[in-house]
Motif scaffolding. Structure first.
Motif, PDB file in Angstrom:
ATOM      1  N   GLN A 116      -9.327  15.596 -30.187  1.00  0.00           N
ATOM      2  CA  GLN A 116      -8.979  16.576 -28.860  1.00  0.00           C
ATOM      3  C   GLN A 116      -8.602  18.208 -29.298  1.00  0.00           C
ATOM      4  O   GLN A 116      -8.592  18.245 -30.579  1.00  0.00           O
ATOM      5  CB  GLN A 116      -7.356  15.842 -28.628  1.00  0.00           C
ATOM      6  N   GLU A 122      -5.362  19.574 -21.167  1.00  0.00           N
ATOM      7  CA  GLU A 122      -6.225  18.293 -21.706  1.00  0.00           C
ATOM      8  C   GLU A 122      -5.888  17.152 -21.287  1.00  0.00           C
ATOM      9  O   GLU A 122      -6.898  16.513 -20.833  1.00  0.00           O
ATOM     10  CB  GLU A 122      -6.719  18.690 -23.023  1.00  0.00           C
ATOM     11  N   ASP A 123      -4.722  16.547 -21.660  1.00  0.00           N
ATOM     12  CA  ASP A 123      -4.155  15.148 -21.332  1.00  0.00           C
ATOM     13  C   ASP A 123      -4.071  14.869 -19.839  1.00  0.00           C
ATOM     14  O   ASP A 123      -4.606  14.065 -19.237  1.00  0.00           O
ATOM     15  CB  ASP A 123      -2.777  15.065 -21.730  1.00  0.00           C
ATOM     16  N   ARG A 126      -7.775  14.516 -18.118  1.00  0.00           N
ATOM     17  CA  ARG A 126      -8.681  13.695 -18.924  1.00  0.00           C
ATOM     18  C   ARG A 126      -9.347  12.909 -17.855  1.00  0.00           C
ATOM     19  O   ARG A 126      -8.317  12.061 -17.124  1.00  0.00           O
ATOM     20  CB  ARG A 126      -7.772  12.836 -20.052  1.00  0.00           C
ATOM     21  N   ASN A 127     -10.526  12.426 -17.999  1.00  0.00           N
ATOM     22  CA  ASN A 127     -11.359  11.725 -16.830  1.00  0.00           C
ATOM     23  C   ASN A 127     -11.193  12.298 -15.390  1.00  0.00           C
ATOM     24  O   ASN A 127     -11.634  11.753 -14.421  1.00  0.00           O
ATOM     25  CB  ASN A 127     -10.760  10.325 -16.657  1.00  0.00           C
ATOM     26  N   TYR A 132     -15.588  13.294 -22.763  1.00  0.00           N
ATOM     27  CA  TYR A 132     -15.874  13.411 -24.420  1.00  0.00           C
ATOM     28  C   TYR A 132     -17.068  12.796 -24.521  1.00  0.00           C
ATOM     29  O   TYR A 132     -17.670  12.925 -25.758  1.00  0.00           O
ATOM     30  CB  TYR A 132     -14.705  12.501 -25.103  1.00  0.00           C
TER      31      TYR A 132
END
Ligand code: FAD
Length: 309
Positions: A116, A122-123, A126-127, A132
């Protein structure tokens, strides 16, 4: 002891367990987290014959299918060491809790994790724009603007791949030059909708609370911060195999992947491996399942050729 002991409960491990159990042999699965990376995935659209599913749904289906068979599932168990078979013909797997499991064959399917960026946002996203896997999520960004973070082979391959789908790709590399093979760099530079930025330190993922809206990076030479408006960010700074605990016991590639042959055999007799933790060229659910099945059939083949001491 087990006949087949599978370490890891992702798609590769689940497939291996089912193929082994269907031979009527004593089968066990020890997994740190049954379901694996699939648990962290939202939409899955490339699991052939299932038009669309969600990660947690597929993870539940994996476990239910394994439970149809007589498989000893040991969830929340982490392997910490592997001991090759001695005179008793049994491979040992030490668990974090100190217990040692013994088996005539072992299938390693401990998967991998994406490195990461470890930056704010970022967290949270995510999605929701932070992705990724270009093979998995590329089509979700059709006609949109994306960035690829990482200028090694996987980043440059991702940028070339995405450039054919999205409206614009910005490739960000931390170093002052790309590290990908020359032939890939040449291909990338020939594309009209790609911007390459080197010496760029990614600092923050921006969003509106629902999804990604941009990215902030710092120019490591000038020192000033820049903002890019976009809808997606593909992080391509490395896929780390979960094989640290096998160092010295099983032959690993320079990237830490378990070296296997086309039957899933590792460097240790009776020990097989499958999925993202191995040298298999592409890391995908359907590929991991195929590899898990191959490893189980190879383990069975090994068993019928080895007499019990
Ligand atoms: P994993 O799924 O990583 O499973 C590894 C298993 O081993 C887990 O149970 C883990 O807990 C366990 N484990 C690890 N270390 C130990 C240890 N020491 N002891 C015991 N157990 C251990 N692929 C697609 O095909 N389509 C997609 O749309 C898609 N989207 C993705 C989205 C995201 C966000 C991510 C992260 C991946 C995605 N992938 C997708 C990739 C796919 O999830 C992987 O290729 C696949 O899960 C690999 O399966 P595996 O069984 O090899 O490993």
């Amino acid at each position: 002891p087990f006949d087949v002991l599978v370490i890891g409960g992702g798609p590769a491990g689940a497939a291996a367990a089912i193929y082994a159990a269907r031979k009527g042999i004593r089968t066990g699965v020890a997994a740190e987290r049954f379901g694996g990376q699939v648990l962290d995935t939202m939409a899955i659209e490339n699991f052939i014959s299932v038009k669309e599913t969600e990660g947690p749904k597929l993870a539940t289906a994996l476990e239910q299918h394994v439970r149809e068979y007589e498989v000893d599932i040991m969830n929340l168990q982490r392997g910490t060491a592997l001991t090759p078979a001695g005179d008793d013909g049994l491979v040992g797997i030490t668990l974090e809790n100190g217990a040692v499991l013994k088996s005539r064959t072992v299938i390693l399917s401990t998967g991998a994790r994406w490195r990461q960026m470890n930056v704010p946002g970022e967290d949270q996203y995510r999605n929701k724009g932070v992705a990724y896997c270009p093979h998995c999520d590329g089509p979700l960004f059709k006609g949109k603007r994306v960035a690829v973070v990482g200028g090694g082979n996987s980043g440059v391959e991702a940028a070339i791949d995405l450039a054919g789908l999205v409206s614009h790709v910005t490739l960000l590399e931390f170093d002052d030059k790309l590290r990908a093979d020359e032939v890939l760099q040449k291909k990338l530079r020939s594309l009209g909708n790609v911007t390459i930025i080197t010496s760029a330190l990614t600092q923050e993922v921006l969003g509106d609370g629902q999804k990604v809206t941009g990215l902030v990076y710092k120019d490591r030479i000038g020192g000033d911060a820049h903002r890019i408006e976009l809808e997606g960010i593909f992080v391509q700074i490395g896929l780390l195999p979960n094989t640290e605990w096998l160092k010295g016991a099983v032959a690993l590639s320079p990237r830490g992947e378990i070296v296997i042959d086309d039957r899933g055999q590792t460097s240790v007799p009776g020990v097989f491996a499958a999925g993202d933790c191995t040298t298999v060229p592409y890391k995908q659910i359907i590929i991991a399942m195929g590899a898990g099945s191959t490893a189980a059939l190879s383990a069975f083949d090994h068993l019928i050729r080895t007499s019990v001491p």
